[in-house]
Design an enzyme around this catalytic site. Structure first.
Site, PDB file in Angstrom:
ATOM      1  N   GLY A  22       0.826  -1.207   0.000  1.00 30.63           N
ATOM      2  CA  GLY A  22       0.000   0.000   0.000  1.00 30.63           C
ATOM      3  C   GLY A  22       0.856   1.249   0.000  1.00 30.63           C
ATOM      4  O   GLY A  22       0.352   2.369   0.005  1.00 30.63           O
TER       5      GLY A  22
ATOM      6  N   ARG B 213      15.680  11.835  -0.996  1.00 29.07           N
ATOM      7  CA  ARG B 213      15.035  12.057  -2.281  1.00 29.07           C
ATOM      8  C   ARG B 213      13.689  11.333  -2.314  1.00 29.07           C
ATOM      9  O   ARG B 213      13.601  10.143  -1.986  1.00 29.07           O
ATOM     10  CB  ARG B 213      15.937  11.506  -3.375  1.00 29.07           C
ATOM     11  CG  ARG B 213      15.580  11.942  -4.763  1.00 29.07           C
ATOM     12  CD  ARG B 213      16.636  11.377  -5.703  1.00 29.07           C
ATOM     13  NE  ARG B 213      16.505  11.891  -7.044  1.00 29.07           N
ATOM     14  CZ  ARG B 213      17.114  11.326  -8.091  1.00 29.07           C
ATOM     15  NH1 ARG B 213      17.892  10.278  -7.920  1.00 29.07           N
ATOM     16  NH2 ARG B 213      16.962  11.833  -9.301  1.00 29.07           N
TER      17      ARG B 213
ATOM     18  N   ASN C  90       8.291   9.605  -5.563  1.00 27.22           N
ATOM     19  CA  ASN C  90       6.951  10.001  -6.005  1.00 27.22           C
ATOM     20  C   ASN C  90       6.261  10.760  -4.871  1.00 27.22           C
ATOM     21  O   ASN C  90       5.824  10.154  -3.888  1.00 27.22           O
ATOM     22  CB  ASN C  90       6.133   8.765  -6.405  1.00 27.22           C
ATOM     23  CG  ASN C  90       4.770   9.146  -6.974  1.00 27.22           C
ATOM     24  OD1 ASN C  90       4.121  10.088  -6.497  1.00 27.22           O
ATOM     25  ND2 ASN C  90       4.342   8.426  -7.993  1.00 27.22           N
ATOM     26  N   PRO C  91       6.159  12.085  -4.985  1.00 28.43           N
ATOM     27  CA  PRO C  91       5.597  12.871  -3.881  1.00 28.43           C
ATOM     28  C   PRO C  91       4.151  12.495  -3.555  1.00 28.43           C
ATOM     29  O   PRO C  91       3.705  12.628  -2.418  1.00 28.43           O
ATOM     30  CB  PRO C  91       5.656  14.315  -4.405  1.00 28.43           C
ATOM     31  CG  PRO C  91       6.542  14.295  -5.584  1.00 28.43           C
ATOM     32  CD  PRO C  91       6.577  12.892  -6.118  1.00 28.43           C
TER      33      PRO C  91
ATOM     34  N   THR D 260       2.563   9.356  -3.773  1.00 26.56           N
ATOM     35  CA  THR D 260       2.453   8.165  -2.933  1.00 26.56           C
ATOM     36  C   THR D 260       3.151   8.392  -1.589  1.00 26.56           C
ATOM     37  O   THR D 260       2.705   7.877  -0.558  1.00 26.56           O
ATOM     38  CB  THR D 260       3.036   6.925  -3.637  1.00 26.56           C
ATOM     39  OG1 THR D 260       4.373   7.206  -4.059  1.00 26.56           O
ATOM     40  CG2 THR D 260       2.200   6.542  -4.848  1.00 26.56           C
TER      41      THR D 260
ATOM     42  N   LYS E 119      15.715   7.949   1.728  1.00 27.92           N
ATOM     43  CA  LYS E 119      15.667   7.491   3.117  1.00 27.92           C
ATOM     44  C   LYS E 119      14.261   6.961   3.444  1.00 27.92           C
ATOM     45  O   LYS E 119      13.382   6.907   2.597  1.00 27.92           O
ATOM     46  CB  LYS E 119      16.047   8.640   4.071  1.00 27.92           C
ATOM     47  CG  LYS E 119      17.515   9.058   3.957  1.00 27.92           C
ATOM     48  CD  LYS E 119      17.960   9.926   5.151  1.00 27.92           C
ATOM     49  CE  LYS E 119      17.289  11.291   5.162  1.00 27.92           C
ATOM     50  NZ  LYS E 119      17.754  12.147   6.278  1.00 27.92           N
TER      51      LYS E 119
ATOM     52  N   VAL F 107      10.520   6.336   4.570  1.00 29.51           N
ATOM     53  CA  VAL F 107       9.261   7.090   4.509  1.00 29.51           C
ATOM     54  C   VAL F 107       8.129   6.364   5.251  1.00 29.51           C
ATOM     55  O   VAL F 107       7.300   6.986   5.902  1.00 29.51           O
ATOM     56  CB  VAL F 107       8.846   7.324   3.029  1.00 29.51           C
ATOM     57  CG1 VAL F 107       7.434   7.896   2.945  1.00 29.51           C
ATOM     58  CG2 VAL F 107       9.827   8.272   2.344  1.00 29.51           C
TER      59      VAL F 107
ATOM     60  N   GLU G  32       7.300   4.633   7.904  1.00 29.85           N
ATOM     61  CA  GLU G  32       6.883   4.543   9.303  1.00 29.85           C
ATOM     62  C   GLU G  32       6.998   5.854  10.066  1.00 29.85           C
ATOM     63  O   GLU G  32       6.390   6.014  11.126  1.00 29.85           O
ATOM     64  CB  GLU G  32       7.693   3.432   9.998  1.00 29.85           C
ATOM     65  CG  GLU G  32       7.306   2.068   9.457  1.00 29.85           C
ATOM     66  CD  GLU G  32       8.280   0.970   9.790  1.00 29.85           C
ATOM     67  OE1 GLU G  32       8.164   0.395  10.865  1.00 29.85           O
ATOM     68  OE2 GLU G  32       9.155   0.669   8.952  1.00 29.85           O
TER      69      GLU G  32
END
Lengths: 165, 750
Positions: B462, B639, B642-643, B645, B712, B714, B716
């Site tokens: 997801g 970096r 995909n901003p 998601t 890096k 994302v 959690e």
């Protein structure tokens, strides 16, 4: 339910799903959810709790949103059942609500999504979309553990506004 | 559409999910399937003294009844993940007459229909010699077991604390919680010519494959684990769960496919959960806000059958520039199923405590809580003195405060109200998550029809992995998004990492990047070869853009044209990627389904994502109901591929945080030593009506250390600061400091 109920004699049921009639021989205890998923192969409708607490199995029965896990298949005979598979056009074009869920990224894992969309279509039909607060309230029977709620509200609002325009 | 890195393309799998076409584990049909149902123990501790299967076997359609009497010779030894294996627990049900926790699997029934299987499981009669059990760390007589090794000591915390003019020292508690993904655990197993196929939602198909091979004594290549879509996981589908083993064993005995969908109530005990914690946090500071000492004593729940701890001390000790730090960890054993990873396992609970304590220190100092944090921003890792790979926490606070409107906050308790007297509170907290890296392999192929296929056995739970992993390859090769196909979640694919610890984009993405770069080299070789369209040109002068290779003079040839010049008319490339500092042997073990992490603290750097989180709460002055009206999070995670998601993932984590703060607890029935609220009516998670505005902002950041693509963690971080931000906002609104979750109406009655 008494444990002595003999299920040897299957129940003959005809379910009308997505405008097609399906004659089935079922254990009388079969839920509409299991009939759709295990007997008709319509697995777009999801099982999340089997207790009416999560909304993942939401379908339309005679145009109203209902939880397929709480309806016995036998009780759905003679009714008009619509599932997520029957929501797009015959030519495969997405229903506006499906398109809005894609456009607003109103899904992550996607497991609650068919139920959310079936509920959202009904929510718009019911007219429970006058404010964001009303959308949130009337979409609260469908849990989303990924937490896509803000985008779900945006998708429902978008479709309601398209319809009003 | 341009599908390069940084483009917010729509989720690649959105259409399949919105139409119901996406197939989850329980959606795959198998001819002749038999259905299984579980029998769970009704006592928490003891032995099974009698098994009577007659009534179960008499149910028409029943094919098999398995109890511990039938199973024990069948299975090869596998182990707990924390002991180097793949299992959720050291204890395998049905291997003895022992009962270690309520809801333990004590029987499995298989029948022709799910209705018959459920009926038979109900009438399967077991008798127990029960002992009194304890399911809560607060039960009387529970003893702490101190874990010696992970203690962190910097300077002299006791001496510095004693001298500090300003001190806070409190204990905070969080309850057991359960993942409750919307998708139930489900397994369908089938055997064909001695080979096993398992459809089961998995965050680690390679690990499951390795474990099932060991258990059934067959080669790894003879096990096929299929999990293309996972209906939410959050850690609970990372390890191999015992019911999958039992279903596979039943399918082998019966010679037909067996399917089990685990009921919601059983989800609370057949897998893992987030253990209860108690964290003591003490700060000492100068009057100007300089932090001089910090003590963190972490106590966590574990199971009698296993030791597992998620103390968070190695993260809290790295947040602020403090010269004197002391931490300790201990566990309390309870008669429950083994706890495990749940979204930010160590961080979410410990940061509720730690960041609440920072707010208490700000109140004690009379300082703005953001300025207190910024004043103590560390230039290097306070524990090891290593540089950060990147750390943009201050920028996150500045940007988040601006978006949230922190400048409108008046610091006095209860000083902000609506016109009708509803109390408004503003709170903030720091979030972080370690960026560890895991080896991964990938394969990319460009075919004559112009399609780029990206293949790795990573997973999209997801999070957007189908989308972002395709973008990484498309970016290298200048290929439009509609020409990209991504295959994940299948153990026959090149080895991908466990989707846990927020590693997928960085690790599998680096493997995909490496493979795509190799394919790019091959395309350049063909293009510049004697018969190629760019014969004789220097490859370094050629660019990839819009499905073409473009020369310095503007000459462009489509990738399809270049492929025509290749011997096979198509090209592909494979890669095996490992973190820089990992040795090759460790990488190979990992790729075969082992588990090897590098980081977050390496020999050279400390590698973490950071974020600043804000909450506005509204508390009814009479009814004391609490609403989270707004949440803002600003995150720097290197970096962002995909901003779109990424924002959804971060926002979802924030919704988890709100749920953690105000709703979630697995309540314990103390006399019976079991979880009491084992359904979604009793175990509350946020519903649509509980969540107001959510803003997840991405702060630009470049990280050249973490991996080849600079990505890096994302997945959690979004949950980590939110519970404390909400608790701090509740304090601001009411003046009541609630040091436990969930924060309930009764906690605010004063």
């Amino acid at each position: 339910m008494p444990d002595t109920l003999p299920p040897e004699t299957p129940l003959l049921v005809t379910l009308r799903v997505n405008e097609h009639d399906h004659p089935l021989a079922l254990d009388p205890r079969t839920t509409l959810l299991d009939a759709l998923r295990e007997h008709l192969g319509l697995t777009g409708t999801k099982v999340g709790c089997n207790h009416g607490t999560c909304g993942a199995c939401t379908v339309h029965i005679d145009g109203r949103r209902q939880l397929a896990c709480l309806v016995l298949a036998a009780a759905a005979q003679g009714r008009d059942i619509r599932t997520i598979e029957g929501l797009s056009d015959a030519d495969g074009a997405l229903h506006p609500m499906q398109a809005a869920f894609v456009a607003h990224d109103a899904l992550q894992c996607g497991y609650c999504t068919p139920g959310q969309i079936m509920s959202a279509v009904a929510c718009v039909t019911e007219g429970h979309t006058r404010t964001d607060a009303e959308i949130r309230e009337y979409m609260s029977g469908n849990l989303c553990r990924c937490g896509a709620y803000p985008n779900i509200v945006a998708a429902v609002r978008d479709v309601a506004q398209q319809k009003a325009a | 559409m341009d599908g390069s890195i940084g483009t917010p393309i729509p989720r690649r799998d959105a259409m399949a999910k919105a139409t119901g076409a996406a197939q989850y584990a329980a959606d795959f049909g198998h001819t002749g399937t038999a259905y299984a149902a579980l029998k769970l123990s009704s006592v928490a501790r003891g032995r099974i003294t009698r098994v009577d299967t007659a009534a179960a076997e008499a149910v028409p359609g029943v094919q098999l009844v398995l109890t511990h009497r039938d199973m024990n010779q069948d299975l090869g030894a596998e182990t707990f993940i924390m002991k180097g294996g793949h299992m959720q627990s050291s204890f395998m049900p049905l291997t003895s007459d022992e009962v270690h926790y309520s809801g333990q699997i004590v029987g499995l029934v298989v029948a022709d229909t799910t209705e018959a299987a459920e009926q038979a499981a109900r009438v399967l009669n077991l008798e127990y010699a029960a002992q009194h059990g304890f399911a809560s760390i607060d039960d009387p007589g529970r003893t702490k077991n101190t874990v010696e090794k992970p203690e962190i000591t910097v300077g002299d915390a006791d001496a510095a604390m004693a001298k500090a003019p300003v001190r806070v020292d409190q204990e905070y508690s969080t309850p057991a919680q359960h993942h409750n993904p919307m998708e139930l655990y489900a397994t369908t197993a089938s055997w064909n010519d001695g080979k096993l196929t398992v459809h089961s939602p998995s965050q680690w198909v390679m690990g499951q494959r390795a474990a099932l091979a060991t258990i059934f004594g067959i080669a790894a290549e003879e096990v096929h684990v299929v999990s293309p879509y996972i209906g939410g996981a959050f850690g609970c589908k990372a390890t191999l769960l015992p019911h999958t083993v039992l279903v596979a064993a039943a399918a082998r005995r019966l010679g037909r496919p067996v399917k089990l969908v685990v009921p919601r109530d059983a989800m609370f005990t057949v897998g893992s959960f987030r253990p209860a914690t108690r964290n003591r946090i003490a700060f000492g500071a100068e009057r100007d806000g300089t932090m001089v000492a910090m003590v963190h004593e972490a106590v966590g729940q574990t199971a009698e059958v296993d030791h597992i701890a998620f103390p968070g001390t190695n993260v809290t000790s790295r947040m602020y520039d403090i010269a004197n730090i002391k931490t300790s960890e201990s566990t309390i054993a309870t008669d429950v199923n083994t706890p495990g990873f749940q979204r930010a396992p160590a961080e979410a609970s410990s940061f509720f405590a730690f960041e609440s304590a920072v707010d208490e220190l700000a109140v004690a100092l009379g300082m703005d809580p953001i300025e207190l944090r910024i004043k103590n921003e560390p230039k290097v890792d306070p524990v090891k003195g290593l540089p950060w790979s990147s750390r943009s926490l201050v920028q996150c606070y500045r940007r988040g405060a601006e978006l949230f409107g922190w400048d409108k906050r008046t610091p006095g308790v209860g000083s902000m109200q609506t016109d009708d007297g509803v109390l408004i509170g503003y709170g903030c907290a720091t979030a972080t998550y370690p960026s560890a890296m895991v080896p991964a392999a990938a394969h990319v192929a460009l075919s004559a029809d112009g399609l780029l296929r990206v293949r790795t056995s990573a997973h999209d739970v997801g999070t957007g992995a189908y989308t972002v992993l395709g973008q990484v390859a498309a970016d290298v090769l200048g290929i439009a998004d509609e020409h990209v196909r991504v295959e994940l979640g299948d153990s026959d694919l090149p080895s991908g990492p466990m989707s846990g610890g927020s590693v997928t984009t960085g690790s599998a993405g680096s493997a995909v990047h490496m493979a795509a770069m190799a394919l790019r080299e091959k395309l350049l070789l063909v293009a510049t070869a004697a018969k190629g369209p760019f014969a004789g040109r220097d490859p370094a002068t050629l660019q990839f853009a819009s499905g073409h290779v473009v020369g310095a003079d503007g000459t462009a040839h489509s990738l399809a044209d270049i492929l025509k010049a290749s011997p096979a008319g198509s090209l592909d490339a494979s890669a095996e990627w490992k973190p820089d500092l990992m040795d090759a042997e460790k990488m190979q073990a990992s790729l075969l389904g082992g588990f090897a992490l590098e980081g977050p603290v390496t020999k050279t750097h400390a590698i973490y994502s950071f974020g600043a989180q804000f909450a506005e709460v509204r508390v009814d002055p009479l009814l004391r109901t609490i609403r989270v009206s707004r949440m803002v999070g600003a995150f720097a995670c290197g970096r962002i591929i995909n901003p779109r998601t990424a924002r959804s993932n971060l926002a979802g984590g924030m919704v988890w945080g709100a749920s953690f703060a105000l709703l979630e607890q697995s309540q314990v029935d103390h006399p019976r030593a079991r979880f009491a609220n084992q359904d979604l009516a009793g175990y509350h998670i946020s519903s649509c009506a509980d969540i107001g505005e959510v803003t997840a902002e991405i702060v630009d950041e470049t990280d050249t250390v973490v991996n080849a693509i600079g990505a890096k963690a994302v997945g959690e971080i979004g949950i980590v600061g939110m519970p404390a931000a909400i608790a701090n906002a509740v304090y601001h609104a009411t003046g009541i400091r609630v040091r436990k979750t969930p924060i309930l109406i009764e906690d605010l009655l004063g």
